[in-house]
Design a protein around this motif. Structure first.
Motif, PDB file in Angstrom:
ATOM      1  N   ALA A   1      -7.052  17.624   1.832  1.00 40.96           N
ATOM      2  CA  ALA A   1      -6.742  16.974   0.551  1.00 40.96           C
ATOM      3  C   ALA A   1      -5.485  16.107   0.626  1.00 40.96           C
ATOM      4  CB  ALA A   1      -6.664  17.949  -0.613  1.00 40.96           C
ATOM      5  N   ASP A   2      -4.764  16.134   1.750  1.00 43.56           N
ATOM      6  CA  ASP A   2      -3.654  15.212   1.944  1.00 43.56           C
ATOM      7  C   ASP A   2      -4.221  13.881   2.447  1.00 43.56           C
ATOM      8  OD1 ASP A   2      -1.835  17.166   1.157  1.00 43.56           O
ATOM      9  OD2 ASP A   2      -1.395  17.788   3.210  1.00 43.56           O
ATOM     10  N   VAL A   3      -3.397  12.846   2.373  1.00 36.43           N
ATOM     11  CA  VAL A   3      -3.871  11.489   2.645  1.00 36.43           C
ATOM     12  C   VAL A   3      -3.124  10.876   3.826  1.00 36.43           C
ATOM     13  CG1 VAL A   3      -4.115   9.161   1.660  1.00 36.43           C
ATOM     14  CG2 VAL A   3      -4.506  11.181   0.215  1.00 36.43           C
ATOM     15  N   PHE A   4      -3.894  10.300   4.740  1.00 39.19           N
ATOM     16  CA  PHE A   4      -3.346   9.556   5.874  1.00 39.19           C
ATOM     17  C   PHE A   4      -3.150   8.098   5.486  1.00 39.19           C
ATOM     18  CE2 PHE A   4      -5.688  12.758   8.508  1.00 39.19           C
ATOM     19  CZ  PHE A   4      -4.632  13.181   9.300  1.00 39.19           C
ATOM     20  N   PHE A   5      -2.117   7.493   6.027  1.00 40.01           N
ATOM     21  CA  PHE A   5      -1.888   6.056   5.988  1.00 40.01           C
ATOM     22  C   PHE A   5      -2.175   5.612   7.414  1.00 40.01           C
ATOM     23  CE2 PHE A   5       1.513   2.577   5.352  1.00 40.01           C
ATOM     24  CZ  PHE A   5       0.659   1.776   4.620  1.00 40.01           C
ATOM     25  N   MET A   6      -3.155   4.719   7.595  1.00 33.64           N
ATOM     26  CA  MET A   6      -3.697   4.446   8.928  1.00 33.64           C
ATOM     27  C   MET A   6      -3.670   2.978   9.319  1.00 33.64           C
ATOM     28  SD  MET A   6      -7.194   6.702   8.689  1.00 33.64           S
ATOM     29  CE  MET A   6      -7.730   6.223  10.324  1.00 33.64           C
ATOM     30  N   ARG A   7      -3.585   2.791  10.619  1.00 35.72           N
ATOM     31  CA  ARG A   7      -3.897   1.488  11.195  1.00 35.72           C
ATOM     32  C   ARG A   7      -5.414   1.516  11.375  1.00 35.72           C
ATOM     33  NH1 ARG A   7       0.365   3.574  13.980  1.00 35.72           N
ATOM     34  NH2 ARG A   7       2.286   2.402  13.790  1.00 35.72           N
ATOM     35  N   LEU A   8      -6.058   0.452  11.115  1.00 37.02           N
ATOM     36  CA  LEU A   8      -7.504   0.404  11.303  1.00 37.02           C
ATOM     37  C   LEU A   8      -7.819  -0.942  11.934  1.00 37.02           C
ATOM     38  CD1 LEU A   8      -9.951   2.226  10.699  1.00 37.02           C
ATOM     39  CD2 LEU A   8     -10.269   0.960   8.595  1.00 37.02           C
ATOM     40  N   HIS A   9      -8.008  -0.943  13.244  1.00 37.14           N
ATOM     41  CA  HIS A   9      -8.219  -2.195  13.974  1.00 37.14           C
ATOM     42  C   HIS A   9      -7.117  -3.204  13.676  1.00 37.14           C
ATOM     43  CE1 HIS A   9     -12.157  -0.621  14.946  1.00 37.14           C
ATOM     44  NE2 HIS A   9     -12.402  -0.448  13.674  1.00 37.14           N
ATOM     45  N   SER A  10      -5.881  -2.709  13.546  1.00 36.54           N
ATOM     46  CA  SER A  10      -4.774  -3.572  13.169  1.00 36.54           C
ATOM     47  C   SER A  10      -3.466  -2.958  13.665  1.00 36.54           C
ATOM     48  CB  SER A  10      -4.728  -3.695  11.638  1.00 36.54           C
ATOM     49  OG  SER A  10      -3.536  -4.307  11.216  1.00 36.54           O
ATOM     50  N   PRO A  11      -2.499  -3.793  14.040  1.00 39.61           N
ATOM     51  CA  PRO A  11      -1.205  -3.232  14.427  1.00 39.61           C
ATOM     52  C   PRO A  11      -0.426  -2.683  13.225  1.00 39.61           C
ATOM     53  CG  PRO A  11      -1.136  -5.617  14.510  1.00 39.61           C
ATOM     54  CD  PRO A  11      -2.561  -5.234  14.213  1.00 39.61           C
ATOM     55  N   LYS A  12      -0.789  -3.136  12.021  1.00 42.34           N
ATOM     56  CA  LYS A  12      -0.107  -2.681  10.805  1.00 42.34           C
ATOM     57  C   LYS A  12      -0.990  -1.690  10.045  1.00 42.34           C
ATOM     58  CE  LYS A  12       2.473  -6.903   9.846  1.00 42.34           C
ATOM     59  NZ  LYS A  12       2.726  -7.923   8.824  1.00 42.34           N
ATOM     60  N   PRO A  13      -0.390  -0.686   9.411  1.00 39.64           N
ATOM     61  CA  PRO A  13      -1.181   0.234   8.584  1.00 39.64           C
ATOM     62  C   PRO A  13      -1.817  -0.527   7.423  1.00 39.64           C
ATOM     63  CG  PRO A  13       1.049   1.053   8.925  1.00 39.64           C
ATOM     64  CD  PRO A  13       1.017  -0.347   9.428  1.00 39.64           C
ATOM     65  N   ARG A  14      -3.090  -0.232   7.166  1.00 38.21           N
ATOM     66  CA  ARG A  14      -3.778  -0.928   6.067  1.00 38.21           C
ATOM     67  C   ARG A  14      -4.942  -0.134   5.499  1.00 38.21           C
ATOM     68  NH1 ARG A  14      -7.455  -5.719   8.639  1.00 38.21           N
ATOM     69  NH2 ARG A  14      -8.947  -4.376   9.671  1.00 38.21           N
ATOM     70  N   HIS A  15      -4.975   1.150   5.767  1.00 37.98           N
ATOM     71  CA  HIS A  15      -6.110   1.955   5.329  1.00 37.98           C
ATOM     72  C   HIS A  15      -5.625   3.339   4.912  1.00 37.98           C
ATOM     73  CE1 HIS A  15     -10.293   3.110   5.054  1.00 37.98           C
ATOM     74  NE2 HIS A  15     -10.112   4.121   5.873  1.00 37.98           N
ATOM     75  N   THR A  16      -6.346   3.952   3.988  1.00 37.95           N
ATOM     76  CA  THR A  16      -6.069   5.323   3.583  1.00 37.95           C
ATOM     77  C   THR A  16      -7.316   6.170   3.806  1.00 37.95           C
ATOM     78  OG1 THR A  16      -6.705   4.900   1.287  1.00 37.95           O
ATOM     79  CG2 THR A  16      -4.373   4.639   1.848  1.00 37.95           C
ATOM     80  N   ALA A  17      -7.090   7.424   4.140  1.00 39.88           N
ATOM     81  CA  ALA A  17      -8.186   8.373   4.347  1.00 39.88           C
ATOM     82  C   ALA A  17      -7.667   9.763   4.009  1.00 39.88           C
ATOM     83  CB  ALA A  17      -8.675   8.331   5.786  1.00 39.88           C
ATOM     84  N   MET A  18      -8.514  10.586   3.428  1.00 39.24           N
ATOM     85  CA  MET A  18      -8.132  11.945   3.054  1.00 39.24           C
ATOM     86  C   MET A  18      -8.607  12.923   4.121  1.00 39.24           C
ATOM     87  SD  MET A  18      -9.095  13.950  -0.470  1.00 39.24           S
ATOM     88  CE  MET A  18      -8.164  12.786  -1.461  1.00 39.24           C
ATOM     89  N   LEU A  19      -7.747  13.856   4.486  1.00 40.56           N
ATOM     90  CA  LEU A  19      -8.170  14.903   5.409  1.00 40.56           C
ATOM     91  C   LEU A  19      -9.141  15.813   4.667  1.00 40.56           C
ATOM     92  CD1 LEU A  19      -7.825  16.091   8.270  1.00 40.56           C
ATOM     93  CD2 LEU A  19      -6.094  17.608   7.289  1.00 40.56           C
TER      94      LEU A  19
ATOM     95  N   LEU B   1       0.826  -1.203   0.000  1.00 38.74           N
ATOM     96  CA  LEU B   1       0.000   0.000   0.000  1.00 38.74           C
ATOM     97  C   LEU B   1       0.866   1.262   0.000  1.00 38.74           C
ATOM     98  CD1 LEU B   1      -2.777   1.268   0.057  1.00 38.74           C
ATOM     99  CD2 LEU B   1      -2.846   0.893   2.532  1.00 38.74           C
ATOM    100  N   TRP B   2       1.910   1.283   0.813  1.00 41.79           N
ATOM    101  CA  TRP B   2       2.784   2.461   0.878  1.00 41.79           C
ATOM    102  C   TRP B   2       3.470   2.706  -0.467  1.00 41.79           C
ATOM    103  CZ3 TRP B   2       2.779   6.589   3.495  1.00 41.79           C
ATOM    104  CH2 TRP B   2       3.886   7.437   3.522  1.00 41.79           C
ATOM    105  N   LYS B   3       3.931   1.640  -1.114  1.00 42.76           N
ATOM    106  CA  LYS B   3       4.561   1.750  -2.428  1.00 42.76           C
ATOM    107  C   LYS B   3       3.587   2.362  -3.440  1.00 42.76           C
ATOM    108  CE  LYS B   3       7.830  -1.683  -3.926  1.00 42.76           C
ATOM    109  NZ  LYS B   3       7.989  -3.020  -4.418  1.00 42.76           N
ATOM    110  N   TYR B   4       2.343   1.907  -3.379  1.00 46.58           N
ATOM    111  CA  TYR B   4       1.303   2.437  -4.257  1.00 46.58           C
ATOM    112  C   TYR B   4       1.126   3.941  -4.027  1.00 46.58           C
ATOM    113  CZ  TYR B   4      -3.388   3.643  -5.811  1.00 46.58           C
ATOM    114  OH  TYR B   4      -4.446   4.290  -6.378  1.00 46.58           O
TER     115      TYR B   4
END
Length: 142
Positions: free
Chosen positions: A86-104, A67-70
């Motif tokens: 309009a910037d994008v977060f890389f997030m943990r979502l119910h997980s110890p590892k980041p696996r979600h994206t969300a835009m501010l 995901l980060w590479k993408y």
């Protein structure tokens, strides 16, 4: 060819136009469905970002390196302290590892594709430690 540029307002308008889309793993807008990466992909298409790189070869299990590479194909990493609408977060979502994206979306809200579809949601709904990295679309102007 001229260099790509886009305003934050244009990005946010494209993102907001997807409100109500349903969530579907690996969807890219077909049948008004997206996942969190598909949400970013459809926004990129709407703002006519050139050379969009997409990936649908990811699994449901967290693959933060994929995901980060993408994200870095069309974005640049920024410190979390510098994130703006309009910037994008890389997030943990119910997980110890980041696996979600969300835009501010604004100072208090994100817009993202969740299991409830594309929606605007208060940042305060999420623990601060879930927001681990941030990127900015290359070419964004104020």
């Amino acid at each position: 060819m001229s260099e790509f540029s886009v305003t934050r307002k244009e990005i946010l308008s494209a993102a907001e136009s997807l409100r109500g889309y349903k969530f579907c793993h690996q969807a890219r807008g077909e049948n008004e469905s997206v996942d969190c990466v598909g949400f970013l992909h459809v926004v990129a298409n709407k703002i006519e970002m050139p050379n969009i790189v997409d990936a649908t070869d990811y699994k449901r299990q967290p693959q933060p390196e994929v995901l980060w590479k993408y994200l870095l194909k069309n974005c640049e990493e920024i410190p979390l302290s510098e994130i703006r609408p309009a910037d994008v977060f890389f997030m943990r979502l119910h997980s110890p590892k980041p696996r979600h994206t969300a835009m501010l979306f604004d100072e208090k809200n994100i817009i993202h594709a969740s299991d409830k579809g594309v929606r605007i949601q208060p940042i305060s709904d999420f623990p601060k430690e879930w927001f681990c990295r941030a990127v900015r679309i290359r070419g964004v102007i104020d």
